[in-house]
Structure formats: structure tokens, C-alpha cells
Design an enzyme around this catalytic site. Structure first.
Site, PDB file in Angstrom:
ATOM      1  N   LYS A 192     -49.628 -91.956  56.250  1.00 22.32           N
ATOM      2  CA  LYS A 192     -48.518 -93.177  56.501  1.00 22.32           C
ATOM      3  C   LYS A 192     -49.489 -94.063  57.423  1.00 22.32           C
ATOM      4  O   LYS A 192     -49.909 -93.805  58.594  1.00 22.32           O
ATOM      5  CB  LYS A 192     -47.588 -92.790  57.081  1.00 22.32           C
ATOM      6  CG  LYS A 192     -46.661 -93.879  57.088  1.00 22.32           C
ATOM      7  CD  LYS A 192     -45.184 -93.349  58.206  1.00 22.32           C
ATOM      8  CE  LYS A 192     -45.588 -93.574  59.778  1.00 22.32           C
ATOM      9  NZ  LYS A 192     -46.020 -94.882  60.080  1.00 22.32           N
ATOM     10  N   GLY A 244     -52.381 -91.921  67.865  1.00 21.59           N
ATOM     11  CA  GLY A 244     -51.515 -93.085  68.471  1.00 21.59           C
ATOM     12  C   GLY A 244     -51.070 -92.448  69.674  1.00 21.59           C
ATOM     13  O   GLY A 244     -52.141 -92.222  70.581  1.00 21.59           O
ATOM     14  N   SER A 245     -50.225 -92.968  70.264  1.00 21.09           N
ATOM     15  CA  SER A 245     -49.631 -92.888  71.773  1.00 21.09           C
ATOM     16  C   SER A 245     -49.627 -91.403  72.179  1.00 21.09           C
ATOM     17  O   SER A 245     -48.977 -90.505  71.414  1.00 21.09           O
ATOM     18  CB  SER A 245     -48.479 -93.583  71.870  1.00 21.09           C
ATOM     19  OG  SER A 245     -47.669 -93.121  71.175  1.00 21.09           O
ATOM     20  N   THR A 246     -49.842 -91.328  73.587  1.00 22.28           N
ATOM     21  CA  THR A 246     -49.921 -89.904  74.010  1.00 22.28           C
ATOM     22  C   THR A 246     -48.459 -89.423  73.959  1.00 22.28           C
ATOM     23  O   THR A 246     -48.057 -88.291  73.652  1.00 22.28           O
ATOM     24  CB  THR A 246     -50.383 -89.759  75.496  1.00 22.28           C
ATOM     25  OG1 THR A 246     -51.767 -90.211  75.415  1.00 22.28           O
ATOM     26  CG2 THR A 246     -50.369 -88.435  75.957  1.00 22.28           C
ATOM     27  N   GLU A 247     -47.584 -90.390  73.993  1.00 21.40           N
ATOM     28  CA  GLU A 247     -45.941 -90.129  74.168  1.00 21.40           C
ATOM     29  C   GLU A 247     -45.549 -89.451  72.833  1.00 21.40           C
ATOM     30  O   GLU A 247     -45.167 -88.566  72.671  1.00 21.40           O
ATOM     31  CB  GLU A 247     -45.351 -91.477  74.430  1.00 21.40           C
ATOM     32  CG  GLU A 247     -43.881 -91.196  74.709  1.00 21.40           C
ATOM     33  CD  GLU A 247     -43.161 -92.659  74.579  1.00 21.40           C
ATOM     34  OE1 GLU A 247     -43.908 -93.823  74.583  1.00 21.40           O
ATOM     35  OE2 GLU A 247     -42.023 -92.895  74.661  1.00 21.40           O
ATOM     36  N   GLY A 249     -47.642 -88.351  70.559  1.00 19.33           N
ATOM     37  CA  GLY A 249     -48.514 -86.981  70.361  1.00 19.33           C
ATOM     38  C   GLY A 249     -47.614 -85.862  70.886  1.00 19.33           C
ATOM     39  O   GLY A 249     -47.483 -84.790  70.320  1.00 19.33           O
ATOM     40  N   GLU A 266     -55.218 -87.481  68.347  1.00 20.29           N
ATOM     41  CA  GLU A 266     -56.102 -88.420  69.044  1.00 20.29           C
ATOM     42  C   GLU A 266     -55.353 -89.501  69.520  1.00 20.29           C
ATOM     43  O   GLU A 266     -54.637 -90.215  68.799  1.00 20.29           O
ATOM     44  CB  GLU A 266     -57.230 -88.936  68.021  1.00 20.29           C
ATOM     45  CG  GLU A 266     -58.483 -89.242  68.594  1.00 20.29           C
ATOM     46  CD  GLU A 266     -58.438 -90.705  68.774  1.00 20.29           C
ATOM     47  OE1 GLU A 266     -58.103 -91.017  70.110  1.00 20.29           O
ATOM     48  OE2 GLU A 266     -58.862 -91.533  67.689  1.00 20.29           O
ATOM     49  N   CYS A 300     -58.534 -97.018  71.745  1.00 14.88           N
ATOM     50  CA  CYS A 300     -58.060 -95.712  72.526  1.00 14.88           C
ATOM     51  C   CYS A 300     -59.252 -95.430  73.469  1.00 14.88           C
ATOM     52  O   CYS A 300     -58.855 -94.879  74.573  1.00 14.88           O
ATOM     53  CB  CYS A 300     -57.851 -94.568  71.550  1.00 14.88           C
ATOM     54  SG  CYS A 300     -59.044 -94.285  70.168  1.00 14.88           S
ATOM     55  N   GLU A 397     -52.625 -96.578  80.486  1.00 16.92           N
ATOM     56  CA  GLU A 397     -53.371 -96.990  79.423  1.00 16.92           C
ATOM     57  C   GLU A 397     -52.507 -98.439  79.145  1.00 16.92           C
ATOM     58  O   GLU A 397     -51.244 -98.400  78.917  1.00 16.92           O
ATOM     59  CB  GLU A 397     -53.293 -96.262  78.185  1.00 16.92           C
ATOM     60  CG  GLU A 397     -54.030 -96.857  76.876  1.00 16.92           C
ATOM     61  CD  GLU A 397     -54.277 -95.826  75.671  1.00 16.92           C
ATOM     62  OE1 GLU A 397     -52.986 -95.655  75.409  1.00 16.92           O
ATOM     63  OE2 GLU A 397     -55.149 -95.772  74.990  1.00 16.92           O
TER      64      GLU A 397
HETATM   65  P1  NAI Z   1     -47.490 -95.010  68.167  1.00 19.03           P
HETATM   66  O1  NAI Z   1     -47.781 -93.683  68.797  1.00 19.03           O
HETATM   67  O2  NAI Z   1     -45.664 -95.277  68.203  1.00 19.03           O
HETATM   68  O3  NAI Z   1     -47.589 -95.317  66.651  1.00 19.03           O
HETATM   69  C1  NAI Z   1     -48.860 -94.366  65.930  1.00 19.03           C
HETATM   70  C2  NAI Z   1     -48.224 -94.254  64.476  1.00 19.03           C
HETATM   71  O4  NAI Z   1     -47.226 -92.727  64.699  1.00 19.03           O
HETATM   72  C3  NAI Z   1     -47.393 -95.109  63.787  1.00 19.03           C
HETATM   73  O5  NAI Z   1     -47.917 -95.034  62.335  1.00 19.03           O
HETATM   74  C4  NAI Z   1     -45.994 -94.961  63.825  1.00 19.03           C
HETATM   75  O6  NAI Z   1     -45.213 -95.179  62.738  1.00 19.03           O
HETATM   76  C5  NAI Z   1     -45.983 -93.277  64.108  1.00 19.03           C
HETATM   77  N1  NAI Z   1     -44.982 -92.951  64.864  1.00 19.03           N
HETATM   78  C6  NAI Z   1     -44.038 -93.273  65.884  1.00 19.03           C
HETATM   79  N2  NAI Z   1     -43.204 -92.347  66.251  1.00 19.03           N
HETATM   80  C7  NAI Z   1     -43.586 -91.392  65.509  1.00 19.03           C
HETATM   81  C8  NAI Z   1     -42.837 -89.914  65.579  1.00 19.03           C
HETATM   82  N3  NAI Z   1     -42.040 -89.675  66.332  1.00 19.03           N
HETATM   83  N4  NAI Z   1     -43.211 -89.168  64.753  1.00 19.03           N
HETATM   84  C9  NAI Z   1     -44.260 -89.400  63.808  1.00 19.03           C
HETATM   85  N5  NAI Z   1     -45.079 -90.500  63.598  1.00 19.03           N
HETATM   86  C10 NAI Z   1     -44.494 -91.357  64.741  1.00 19.03           C
HETATM   87  O7  NAI Z   1     -47.901 -96.283  68.762  1.00 19.03           O
HETATM   88  P2  NAI Z   1     -47.300 -97.788  69.070  1.00 19.03           P
HETATM   89  O8  NAI Z   1     -45.776 -97.761  69.490  1.00 19.03           O
HETATM   90  O9  NAI Z   1     -47.509 -98.557  67.956  1.00 19.03           O
HETATM   91  O10 NAI Z   1     -47.880 -98.272  70.296  1.00 19.03           O
HETATM   92  C11 NAI Z   1     -47.625 -97.924  71.556  1.00 19.03           C
HETATM   93  C12 NAI Z   1     -48.858 -97.651  72.602  1.00 19.03           C
HETATM   94  O11 NAI Z   1     -49.518 -96.309  72.156  1.00 19.03           O
HETATM   95  C13 NAI Z   1     -49.808 -98.682  72.752  1.00 19.03           C
HETATM   96  O12 NAI Z   1     -49.352 -99.370  73.675  1.00 19.03           O
HETATM   97  C14 NAI Z   1     -50.855 -97.896  73.151  1.00 19.03           C
HETATM   98  O13 NAI Z   1     -50.921 -97.843  74.542  1.00 19.03           O
HETATM   99  C15 NAI Z   1     -50.875 -96.397  72.395  1.00 19.03           C
HETATM  100  N6  NAI Z   1     -51.597 -96.319  71.264  1.00 19.03           N
HETATM  101  C16 NAI Z   1     -52.485 -95.917  71.324  1.00 19.03           C
HETATM  102  C17 NAI Z   1     -53.609 -95.654  70.279  1.00 19.03           C
HETATM  103  C18 NAI Z   1     -54.706 -94.754  70.104  1.00 19.03           C
HETATM  104  O14 NAI Z   1     -55.723 -94.975  69.431  1.00 19.03           O
HETATM  105  N7  NAI Z   1     -55.145 -93.942  71.197  1.00 19.03           N
HETATM  106  C19 NAI Z   1     -53.306 -96.226  68.869  1.00 19.03           C
HETATM  107  C20 NAI Z   1     -51.817 -97.090  69.078  1.00 19.03           C
HETATM  108  C21 NAI Z   1     -51.288 -96.945  69.965  1.00 19.03           C
END
Ligand code: NAI
Ligand code: MG
Length: 795
Positions: A192, A244-247, A249, A266, A300, A397
Site C-alpha cells: 500500500k 513512516g512515522s515513529t508514532e 510505527g 524504518e 527520514c 523530527e
Molecule cells: P504516517 O506514518 O502516518 O504514514 C506512513 C504510511 O503509513 C502511509 O502509507 C499511511 O497510510 C500508513 N498508516 C498510517 N496510519 C497507519 C496505521 N495505523 N496502520 C497502518 N498503516 C498506517 O506518516 P504521515 O502521517 O504521512 O506523516 C507524518 C509524519 O511522519 C511526518 O511529518 C514525518 O515526521 C513522519 N514521516 C516519516 C517518514 C520516514 O521515512 N521516516 C515518512 C513519512 C512520514
């Protein structure tokens, strides 16, 4: 604009890349997309759609399905159906498909690059020269791993159906990092993409179609966090890989903790970019541009904390400011720009709020004098100086083009500042002194360290975090292990409940001084210690007679032991040869007292001395194995296609908690504790409950074998409560648990808080006597994490 006026202003004109290819492709799809399941394009069962916008113009590009649980079910079903055939195809067959995919990506590189820039807002120069070439490289490299799987990883097999959830910052690149190793190892995939950036993943699905990939091997569903959560919860998925986000994660760690799903995460970072006073400052300035303004800082591993040696700080800030003034921001398809758009208004708002917070906290903000375009999601490059290390902007971050600068005086202070974060994804070191660089690199807690370079990636090198930046690696041979499991695991038996110790029958609590003098004490910091609570517990033999007493540890004992283990952290930098010597010495001293240990085992387990001797001898043999491995499970140099060496260093986790198995009390202890110690970890071990006395006596062996105090600590008592104390302890870096299934799940759940690495047995038992079951490399791998250090050489 007349030539004369160009000379007047010396302004750059726009140099737009044509968007024709992407617009044509979008038009062909009306632009209304379906999802790719079982090799077919299907409308979502949810009947819902979301829009994908161009962040540079805020205009809609297309609508894509907002899939629900029913759609996830369909995709998992398809992947499951495809699994058998995909495995049967063999490494060579899979390699051919992957090679074909790589070729197709290269053929359509321009379409991919333009579409990615339009959907994400990132500069075309980056998608064209970095993202998409790396995507192709990833499929080529992993086609090779598919080909070599049977030769290089014969003891392993695929996991099955894997679920992969990726972010929006490098949509196609993250897709390739996920799909390529999974496919190569014989897994089938449900992926996804992130809600803001689904389009290139859908284009990738068309590539899969074009190369005739068997249906169901790759399924692409689009959706949001709810869709992602449905994947995480799906019982048909054997592994989740998330970036994605640590939260989020942490949410996913807690959800998968209740199951046997494998997981790699990651997550975020706040990576230090360290500049020493002898660095080449002009290179540093370009490095800073690549570190924090690459992809608008939505990276990241962005070098978002600039740590500068005090003597050159003001000079460097001046140089950076004058470079910032010259950066160009604008439409992602303009080949002349350095900075594109932020992915979405919500992300822009987060950046603005955090920057305001920094200003409120008293840090000094500097931004260039020019204005950003007003019609899209733009944010100017920003530099904060006068930042306090504990402030929000130094710790959180920001995920935007915002650099936060601090200064240091000495290299030691630089290391302290660098490690003053809960993250540990990457670091970048700048100095002309190679000795200094190679002294600092191992001291920085990060999965990747770039020396005089930054943001370098390659398929041959692993990438991933320490600490709360997640666990698992992507890329390199280290990344493959995330997508395989040991074949022999299928032979492991369900837990023998008879080995569980019945609390009521054994725990005769007595406070104060124990009556029988034969009370085994704990071993903490190289000394024998009485239990903090003063409680002891009887040890019974299998017939129920009391054969001695052991201390009953509590939370405080665990805290003391963890503290002692931390104090022994020098063990990590002891040479591998010396660690081997200590282990051989342990084996030698155990041998001297072999019959005594055999008697202990016989008394506890009511078994013949001969049988007990077998366990003692097997233990000596096992210690030899790990002594031998101490300097042989060594590091790699990865062949990345640049002029540099990429050192894949195996580093210990740090302080490990090990809950030893109840079956084979002595052999189980050495089989688990010795690999951890051989790799340089300090250990807090909870001894088996069945025959703890056969372990507590080992302290005498350790004392006579030059084991530094605190490297091995032994606590006895109630396994469940001691495990809980270790799992909840923030200063424990890794936790191994060999016990019940329920206990295993609890460990995973509790460990989510600080993202400590866990390795649990889900209540399945190996035969500790069988070297195949105790595959040494698996133990060593779980006791280490790989740090990739990039060292450039030559021109
Ligand atoms: P996110 O962590 O919410 O999204 C990443 C992926 O996870 C997306 O595909 C999303 O649809 C999916 N997702 C969201 N909630 C989920 C859940 N409960 N269970 C399974 N999958 C879920 O990141 P978002 O909201 O786009 O960005 C928020 C913050 O996260 C950013 O401001 C940044 O600080 C951080 N981030 C870090 C990344 C990294 O590579 N370390 C990449 C993207 C965001
Ligand atoms: Mg978009």
C-alpha cells in the site's frame, strides 16, 4: 523577456521538463484508477475514492481507490494463492522476472520521474537522477539475490505473504526497497503506497502486467491509515514491513506484538551532521544542501541537526546563509530549481508550527530574503542557530527544510550531542582527518554513518535504524534476512508445559535471612548479591524435595543488574580476539568442574550422571563454538557503485536481557548468553526455573575466567515478573525470551515503548543439543545490528 533585461537582472528563466508523457498516461486512465489485485484491475469493494494532488499547483491529478478491509482480504487471498507457484519457480525464474521489471523501469524512466515529481512535488532533477535510477538498481541487484538464494541462503525459506506499507517521501524508491527483496526471496506481496502519492505504484503495477508477472505475486492496493491497519491486522499476512512515522510505527509494533508476524520498521530520525574544525567548509556547505534541502528535508535520514565545532561555527553559518540565499525554489518540473513543494498542506502546517515553536523557545531563525511562490505548498529553507539541545526543535523530527544548528568544543562533546536523541537512523561526519572520522563513526549510535558525504544509498548496502528509528535493514544481504525464515523452525516443538514451574509448589516465600545456608545469590556487577527484597524460594527436584534455595529477584534487582551491565559497556570495544580468549577460558574452567555441574543437574532433574555429563559437555562444546565465532562473525565491505568503501560493521546491541529456556538449563543458558557476550553485549540473564542452581554456580567459573564484572549478570526468580521488568526497562536495548507463547507476546508488546529489539520463541522449543536447531549465525545476528559506514576514497 528581452536579452537586455536578462543581463540586467541575471535571473534564471524556467527550464521546465515536459509533462506530456505523464499527462498522456493520466488521460488514458481518465484519470480514475482501480487497484491491482490478482493481476487484474478491480474497482474497490469500498466504492470509495480519494484524490491525489500536485503539491506545486494544489490541482487534482487523479482519483484512486480508498480501499477497505474487504479489499485487503481480496489482495491477501490473491497473494496467498500465488505463493506456491512463485516459490516453485525457483530463484532463476524469479530473477528473470525481476530483471525484466528493472529493464521496463529503465525504459519508462522519464514517465516515472515526471509522474513522481508531479504527484509528490519533488524536483525533477532528483526523481530523474536519484530516485528512479536507484529503483532500477534495486530490482537488478535483487534479481541477483533471487538467482543466488539457493546458494547463499540454503537454510532459509520464504515467509509467505508479506504486507508492505510505505510513506510518501520517496514513493517509488520505498516501493522498490520493499518489493525487490521480498519477491527475490520467494514471498508474494500486498503493498500500500501512502495516500498522497499512489500514482507511481499504480504505474509499477502496469509494469508487472507488461512483463507477465504471475498474477497475485504483487498486489497494489491504495488507501489510508485505516487500510494500512487492516493489513497489519490481517491473519493471512506473515510479515509487515513499514516505513513512516515513529508514532504509527509504535502502533504497528503493538498490533503485531499480539501475533507471530514478523516486523521491520524504518521510522523517523533527527540525524546529526557533524562538522569538525579541519573540515573543507565549501564541501560542507554543499553537503548541508544535500543533507537537509534534498527532497525539501522530507527525508527520514535528513541531516537535520548541524553540530559544528565552536571555532568555525560563525564562519560556517555565514557560508550556509549565503548559499541559502542562492537556492531556487519552484515548480518540481523546473530543471533549474533546488527545492520543490512540501507534499501536502497538512505537512506544511506541521512545519510552520514547529518553526514557530523554535522561535518561541528563543532560537534564532534565518530565512533567505526571497519569497516562495504563493500558489503551491512551499516552505523556504530555514536555519536555526542559538538552539538549546533539549529544545523541541532539537529533539523532534520536523520533516521539512529546517536545519537546527548547535556547537560543540571537543570530539567527545560532539558524540554526546549526536547521541542525545531517541533516534538513531543516520549521521554524517565532516573532517579531513581520517583518524578522527574512524574514531567517531563507531561511537555514534546510528545505522548509517556517512564520512564526508551524505544521503548516499545503494541496493548493496543495508539501511535502517538504531533505537527508536526502528529495526531491521533494507538493502544488502542484511536486508534479505527480513524476508526469510529458517527451514528448521518447522521442526521446533510446541512448549513442553511440564517444564513450567508451578508457582504454588515451589514458592515458599520467607523473609529475612534464609534458613538454609545453601542459598544461591545473584551475580551482579561481578559480585554475589543478595536479593533486594530478601526473599528466597525453594528449588525442588522433580520429586518435590527441596535441594536448595535461590533468591527471588524483583524490579530493583533488575535495575541494579542493568546498571551494572551498562557500566561494563567497555566490553563492546574489547577486541574480538580477547573476547574469544575469555570464552575459551570459561569453557576450560567449566571443564575443570564438569562433574560438579553434572551432579547439580542430576539432583535437579533426577537424571543419571551420565545424562547430565552429556549436557555439560555439550555446553563446553557450545561455548567453544561462540568463542570461535567471536572473531569470525565479522563485517563486510559492500560493493556499492561509488568510489568508496561501505563498511557493514556488526555492532553489539548494547545491554541485552536474556530469559533462558527451561529445557536444558545449563546448555540453554550458555547457548543464549554466550553468543550475546561473544559479540560484545553485556547481559542480564534470567536463569531457567527448572534447575537454577546449575546456573547460579557459574559465577565461580566466570570469576576465574577474567569475565569483566557486569558483562554477565544472573538473576533468579519468577520468570514472568522478571521478564516484565526487563521488557519495560528503557535502558535495555535487546531482549531474548525463551518461554511460553503468552510470555513471548507480552515481551513484544512491552518492548514497543522504546522499540527495543526482541527475539522470542512463541512457546516453540528447539532441541538445544542439535546444532542445526541452534543455528549459531541466527543467534549472532540477533545479538548484533549492522552499521554501514560510507568512506569515500580517490577522486
Ligand atoms: P504516517 O506514518 O502516518 O504514514 C506512513 C504510511 O503509513 C502511509 O502509507 C499511511 O497510510 C500508513 N498508516 C498510517 N496510519 C497507519 C496505521 N495505523 N496502520 C497502518 N498503516 C498506517 O506518516 P504521515 O502521517 O504521512 O506523516 C507524518 C509524519 O511522519 C511526518 O511529518 C514525518 O515526521 C513522519 N514521516 C516519516 C517518514 C520516514 O521515512 N521516516 C515518512 C513519512 C512520514
Ligand atoms: Mg500527490
Amino acid at each position: 523577456m528581452s536579452v537586455a533585461s536578462i543581463f540586467e537582472t541575471m535571473e534564471y528563466g524556467p527550464a521546465p521538463e515536459s509533462k506530456e508523457v505523464a499527462e498522456k498516461w493520466l488521460k488514458e486512465h481518465k484519470p480514475h484508477f482501480k487497484q491491482f489485485i490478482n493481476g487484474k484491475w478491480v474497482e474497490p469493494k469500498s466504492k470509495k475514492y480519494m484524490t491525489s494532488n500536485n503539491p506545486c499547483t494544489q490541482k487534482k491529478l487523479a482519483s484512486v481507490p480508498l480501499s477497505n478491509k474487504a479489499d485487503v482480504n481480496e489482495a491477501v487471498k490473491a497473494a496467498d494463492k500465488a505463493l506456491k507457484g512463485w516459490v516453485k519457480l525457483g530463484g532463476h525464474g524469479r530473477a528473470r522476472y525481476m530483471y525484466a521489471i528493472a529493464r521496463q523501469i529503465q525504459k519508462h524512466a522519464r514517465l516515472f520521474a515526471v509522474l513522481e515529481s508531479m504527484d509528490n512535488g519533488k524536483p525533477i532533477r532528483e526523481t530523474r537522477d536519484i530516485d528512479i535510477p536507484l529503483v532500477a538498481r534495486h530490482f537488478y541487484h535483487h534479481a541477483g539475490w533471487a538467482q543466488l538464494q539457493s546458494e547463499r541462503l540454503p537454510e532459509y525459506k520464504e515467509i509467505g505473504v508479506v504486507g508492505q506499507i510505505i510513506p510518501w517521501n520517496f514513493p517509488m524508491l520505498m516501493l522498490s526497497w520493499k518489493i525487490a527483496p521480498a519477491m527475490a526471496m520467494g514471498n508474494t506481496v500486498v503493498l500500500k503506497p501512502a495516500e498522497f502519492t499512489s500514482l507511481t505504484a499504480l504505474l509499477f503495477a502496469e509494469i508487472c502486467e507488461q512483463v507477465g508477472l504471475p498474477e497475485g505475486v504483487v498486489n497494489i492496493i491504495t488507501g489510508d491509515g485505516v487500510t494500512g491497519a487492516a493489513m497489519v491486522d490481517h491473519p493471512g499476512i506473515g510479515k509487515i514491513a513499514f516505513t513512516g512515522s515513529t508514532e504509527v510505527g509504535r502502533i504497528i509494533r503493538k498490533a503485531t506484538a499480539k501475533t507471530e508476524k514478523k516486523l521491520s520498521l524504518e521510522l523517523g530520525g533527527k540525524s546529526p551532521f557533524i562538522v569538525f574544525e579541519d573540515a573543507d567548509l565549501d564541501s560542507v556547505v554543499e553537503g548541508v544542501v544535500d543533507a537537509i534541502w534534498f527532497n525539501q528535508g522530507q527525508v527520514c535520514c535528513a541531516g537535520s541537526r548541524l553540530l559544528v565545532q565552536e571555532s568555525i561555527a560563525e564562519k560556517l553559518y555565514r557560508k550556509i546563509r549565503s548559499r541559502m540565499e542562492k537556492l531556487r525554489i519552484g515548480n518540481a518540473l523546473d530543471k533549474g530549481i533546488d527545492i520543490g513543494a512540501i507534499v501536502a498542506p497538512v505537512q506544511l502546517k506541521t512545519i510552520e508550527d514547529l518553526v514557530q515553536k523554535g522561535v518561541d523557545e528563543g532560537a534564532e531563525l534565518w530565512q533567505p530574503s526571497w519569497e516562495c511562490p504563493s500558489d503551491g505548498c512551499f516552505y523556504p529553507p530555514s536555519l536555526f542557530t542559538n538552539v538549546s539541545p533539549a529544545s523541541v526543535i532539537a529533539q523532534e523530527e520536523i520533516f521539512g527544510p529546517v536545519l537546527v544548528a548547535m556547537s560543540f568544543r571537543t570530539p567527545d562533546e560532539a558524540v554526546k550531542l549526536a547521541n542525545n536523541t531517541r533516534y538513531g537512523l543516520a549521521a554524517s561526519l565532516w573532517t579531513e582527518n581520517i583518524n578522527l572520522a574512524l574514531d567517531i563513526a563507531p561511537k555514534v549510535k546510528a545505522g548509517t554513518v556517512w564520512i564526508n558525504c551524505t544521503n548516499m544509498f545503494d541496493a548493496a548496502s543495508g539501511f535502517g535504524g538504531y533505537r527508536e528509528s526502528g529495526f531491521g535493514r533494507e538493502g544488502g544481504i542484511e536486508g534479505l534476512y527480513e524476508y526469510v525464515k529458517l527451514r528448521v523452525e518447522e521442526e521446533f516443538k510446541p512448549e513442553n508445559k511440564a517444564n513450567r514451574v508451578d508457582e504454588k509448589s515451589t514458592s515458599q516465600r520467607q523473609s529475612g535471612i534464609p534458613k538454609i545456608d545453601k542459598t544461591a545469590k545473584f551475580f551482579i556487577g561481578g559480585k554475589q548479591k543478595r536479593p533486594d527484597g530478601g526473599y528466597t524460594k525453594n528449588v525442588l527436584d522433580v520429586r518435590g524435595s527441596v535441594i536448595g534455595q535461590v533468591g527471588e529477584g524483583n524490579r530493583k534487582d533488575i535495575r541494579n543488574a542493568v546498571e551494572a551491565a551498562h557500566a561494563a559497556s567497555k566490553w563492546a570495544s574489547t577486541t574480538a580476539h580477547n573476547r574469544a580468549q575469555v570464552l575459551y577460558y570459561i569453557a576450560e574452567n567449566l571443564e575443570i568442574r564438569a562433574s560438579e555441574f553434572a551432579d547439580r543437574l542430576s539432583a535437579a532433574l533426577s537424571q543419571s550422571t551420565k545424562k547430565s555429563m552429556l549436557e555439560v559437555n555439550a555446553s563446553i562444546d557450545r561455548i567453544f563454538t561462540y568463542a570461535a565465532f567471536a572473531d569470525k562473525y565479522d563485517s563486510h565491505v559492500h560493493a556499492t557503485p561509488f568510489r568508496n568503501v561501505t563498511l557493514a560493521m556488526k555492532e553489539p546491541l548494547g545491554v541485552m536481557g536474556i530469559i533462558c529456556p527451561n529445557d536444558a538449563p545449563l546448555l540453554g543458558f550458555v547457548s543464549t548468553v554466550m553468543p550475546a557476550v561473544a559479540m560484545g553485549n553485556s547481559v542480564v540473564a534470567i536463569s531457567s526455573e527448572t534447575a537454577p542452581l546449575s546456573v547460579t554456580d557459574l559465577y565461580q567459573v566466570f570469576e576465574t575466567s577474567d569475565v569483566p564484572g557486569g558483562v554477565i549478570n544472573i538473576i533468579t526468580g519468577d520468570k514472568e515478573s522478571l521478564t516484565e521488568a526487563l521488557a519495560n526497562h528503557d535502558d535495555v536495548d535487546g531482549l531474548w525470551y525463551f518461554g511460553s507463547k503468552e510470555g513471548s507476546l507480552k515481551v513484544q508488546y512491552a518492548a514497543a515503548e522504546n522499540m527495543k529489539r526482541t527475539w522470542v520463541n512463541f512457546g516453540k522449543t528447539r532441541d538445544w543439543f542439535d546444532p542445526k536447531h541452534v543455528n549459531a549465525e541466527v543467534f549472532l545476528r540477533n545479538a548484533t545490528q549492522v552499521k554501514n559506514i560510507w568512506v569515500p576514497y580517490g577522486e
